[in-house]
Each structure stands twice: as C-alpha cells, then as structure tokens.
Design a protein around this motif. Structure first.
Motif, PDB file in Angstrom:
ATOM      1  N   TRP A  88      35.928  65.958  33.619  1.00 37.14           N
ATOM      2  CA  TRP A  88      34.887  66.794  33.027  1.00 37.14           C
ATOM      3  C   TRP A  88      33.614  66.016  32.698  1.00 37.14           C
ATOM      4  O   TRP A  88      32.513  66.455  32.998  1.00 37.14           O
ATOM      5  CB  TRP A  88      35.414  67.486  31.782  1.00 37.14           C
ATOM      6  CG  TRP A  88      34.355  68.281  31.083  1.00 37.14           C
ATOM      7  CD1 TRP A  88      33.842  68.061  29.859  1.00 37.14           C
ATOM      8  CD2 TRP A  88      33.649  69.416  31.588  1.00 37.14           C
ATOM      9  NE1 TRP A  88      32.875  68.976  29.551  1.00 37.14           N
ATOM     10  CE2 TRP A  88      32.726  69.828  30.618  1.00 37.14           C
ATOM     11  CE3 TRP A  88      33.684  70.108  32.788  1.00 37.14           C
ATOM     12  CZ2 TRP A  88      31.869  70.903  30.785  1.00 37.14           C
ATOM     13  CZ3 TRP A  88      32.827  71.182  32.954  1.00 37.14           C
ATOM     14  CH2 TRP A  88      31.944  71.567  31.967  1.00 37.14           C
ATOM     15  N   ILE A  89      33.729  64.862  32.091  1.00 38.71           N
ATOM     16  CA  ILE A  89      32.536  64.106  31.691  1.00 38.71           C
ATOM     17  C   ILE A  89      31.731  63.697  32.919  1.00 38.71           C
ATOM     18  O   ILE A  89      30.507  63.812  32.939  1.00 38.71           O
ATOM     19  CB  ILE A  89      32.930  62.876  30.841  1.00 38.71           C
ATOM     20  CG1 ILE A  89      33.536  63.353  29.518  1.00 38.71           C
ATOM     21  CG2 ILE A  89      31.734  61.973  30.583  1.00 38.71           C
ATOM     22  CD1 ILE A  89      34.115  62.255  28.655  1.00 38.71           C
ATOM     23  N   ASN A  90      32.413  63.255  33.970  1.00 39.02           N
ATOM     24  CA  ASN A  90      31.736  62.878  35.208  1.00 39.02           C
ATOM     25  C   ASN A  90      31.078  64.091  35.863  1.00 39.02           C
ATOM     26  O   ASN A  90      29.934  64.041  36.292  1.00 39.02           O
ATOM     27  CB  ASN A  90      32.733  62.232  36.172  1.00 39.02           C
ATOM     28  CG  ASN A  90      32.077  61.726  37.445  1.00 39.02           C
ATOM     29  OD1 ASN A  90      30.870  61.630  37.543  1.00 39.02           O
ATOM     30  ND2 ASN A  90      32.898  61.417  38.414  1.00 39.02           N
ATOM     31  N   ILE A  95      25.648  68.983  39.720  1.00 33.55           N
ATOM     32  CA  ILE A  95      25.552  70.380  40.136  1.00 33.55           C
ATOM     33  C   ILE A  95      26.237  70.479  41.474  1.00 33.55           C
ATOM     34  O   ILE A  95      25.804  69.844  42.452  1.00 33.55           O
ATOM     35  CB  ILE A  95      24.093  70.858  40.239  1.00 33.55           C
ATOM     36  CG1 ILE A  95      23.414  70.777  38.871  1.00 33.55           C
ATOM     37  CG2 ILE A  95      24.034  72.270  40.802  1.00 33.55           C
ATOM     38  CD1 ILE A  95      21.952  71.140  38.898  1.00 33.55           C
ATOM     39  N   GLY A  96      27.316  71.252  41.563  1.00 35.18           N
ATOM     40  CA  GLY A  96      28.031  71.404  42.833  1.00 35.18           C
ATOM     41  C   GLY A  96      28.604  70.095  43.343  1.00 35.18           C
ATOM     42  O   GLY A  96      28.725  69.905  44.547  1.00 35.18           O
ATOM     43  N   GLY A  97      28.969  69.188  42.444  1.00 39.17           N
ATOM     44  CA  GLY A  97      29.550  67.913  42.846  1.00 39.17           C
ATOM     45  C   GLY A  97      28.508  66.832  43.143  1.00 39.17           C
ATOM     46  O   GLY A  97      28.861  65.717  43.501  1.00 39.17           O
ATOM     47  N   HIS A  98      27.230  67.162  43.020  1.00 40.15           N
ATOM     48  CA  HIS A  98      26.163  66.209  43.321  1.00 40.15           C
ATOM     49  C   HIS A  98      25.327  65.983  42.059  1.00 40.15           C
ATOM     50  O   HIS A  98      25.132  66.886  41.258  1.00 40.15           O
ATOM     51  CB  HIS A  98      25.268  66.736  44.437  1.00 40.15           C
ATOM     52  CG  HIS A  98      26.029  67.065  45.683  1.00 40.15           C
ATOM     53  ND1 HIS A  98      26.445  66.118  46.556  1.00 40.15           N
ATOM     54  CD2 HIS A  98      26.457  68.253  46.176  1.00 40.15           C
ATOM     55  CE1 HIS A  98      27.103  66.681  47.550  1.00 40.15           C
ATOM     56  NE2 HIS A  98      27.120  67.981  47.339  1.00 40.15           N
ATOM     57  N   TYR A  99      24.802  64.763  41.928  1.00 35.78           N
ATOM     58  CA  TYR A  99      23.948  64.486  40.782  1.00 35.78           C
ATOM     59  C   TYR A  99      22.682  65.321  40.832  1.00 35.78           C
ATOM     60  O   TYR A  99      22.172  65.614  41.891  1.00 35.78           O
ATOM     61  CB  TYR A  99      23.618  62.984  40.724  1.00 35.78           C
ATOM     62  CG  TYR A  99      24.791  62.155  40.254  1.00 35.78           C
ATOM     63  CD1 TYR A  99      25.151  62.152  38.921  1.00 35.78           C
ATOM     64  CD2 TYR A  99      25.547  61.426  41.154  1.00 35.78           C
ATOM     65  CE1 TYR A  99      26.237  61.416  38.478  1.00 35.78           C
ATOM     66  CE2 TYR A  99      26.636  60.687  40.732  1.00 35.78           C
ATOM     67  CZ  TYR A  99      26.978  60.689  39.393  1.00 35.78           C
ATOM     68  OH  TYR A  99      28.063  59.978  38.968  1.00 35.78           O
ATOM     69  N   LYS A 100      22.199  65.692  39.656  1.00 34.40           N
ATOM     70  CA  LYS A 100      20.992  66.546  39.545  1.00 34.40           C
ATOM     71  C   LYS A 100      19.794  65.832  40.095  1.00 34.40           C
ATOM     72  O   LYS A 100      19.658  64.673  40.111  1.00 34.40           O
ATOM     73  CB  LYS A 100      20.752  66.912  38.079  1.00 34.40           C
ATOM     74  CG  LYS A 100      21.881  67.696  37.483  1.00 34.40           C
ATOM     75  CD  LYS A 100      21.614  67.944  36.001  1.00 34.40           C
ATOM     76  CE  LYS A 100      22.814  68.622  35.371  1.00 34.40           C
ATOM     77  NZ  LYS A 100      22.650  68.855  33.954  1.00 34.40           N
TER      78      LYS A 100
END
Length: 100
Positions: A88-90, A95-100
């Motif tokens: 959860w923290i990671n 967003i959708g498994g990718h960094y914002k």
C-alpha cells in the motif's frame, strides 16, 4: 452479486468482495483480482436499518475521507500493509502502477 442494502461505505463493499473471493478461490496462486460496481445511486436517501448502523458508518467514512484529504493516502492504513509483502505505501505514490 448484489448487496442486500444500498451503501456508500467502502468496507461493506470490501467485505462482500472478500466473501465472493473466499467462496470461489481454489487455493491456487492468483495474479490479480478486480471489483466492478454497477447500478450506482446517490446515498441522499436510504432505508433505515435497525442493525446496520448507517449513521455511524457515514460519520466514520466522512472522518476517514477528511484525514486522507488533509494528510494523504498513507495517513491511515491496515497494519498488514507494514508487513514485508505489504504494497500500500509503495502504491499510494503511483497512478495505475506508475509514478505520478
């Protein structure tokens, strides 16, 4: 599967999805699970439930949303998210498994 009563309380939906999963899981590894909601309606009016504690659930949901809005998605989390396999923290920073 349809819920017995209308709800906007996330844990009601979570528990129903968990029951469906438990009833159908064959104890083999699972790659992914998704939940889809339909027939959504506003909760402006609801059927009173003698045992459902609708007002308490609404207050709790409002409080949790306020904490998330003020402090971010990792302000409250399940203790299991702190275990080695917790994601959860990671995932909260993505967003959708990718960094914002």
């Amino acid at each position: 599967m349809k819920l017995d009563t209308a709800t906007d309380y996330g844990l009601d939906i979570y528990h129903k999805a968990l029951n469906i999963f438990a009833d159908n899981w064959d104890h083999e590894p699972v790659c992914g699970v998704s939940v889809t909601l339909s027939d959504l309606q506003p909760m402006s009016s609801y059927q009173l439930d003698l045992f459902g504690r609708v007002e308490q659930k609404k207050k709790l949901s409002t409080a949790v949303d306020a904490i998330y809005n003020k402090y971010g998605k990792t302000a409250l989390l399940h203790g299991s998210s702190l275990l080695l396999g917790g994601k959860w923290i990671n995932r909260a920073g993505k967003i959708g498994g990718h960094y914002k």
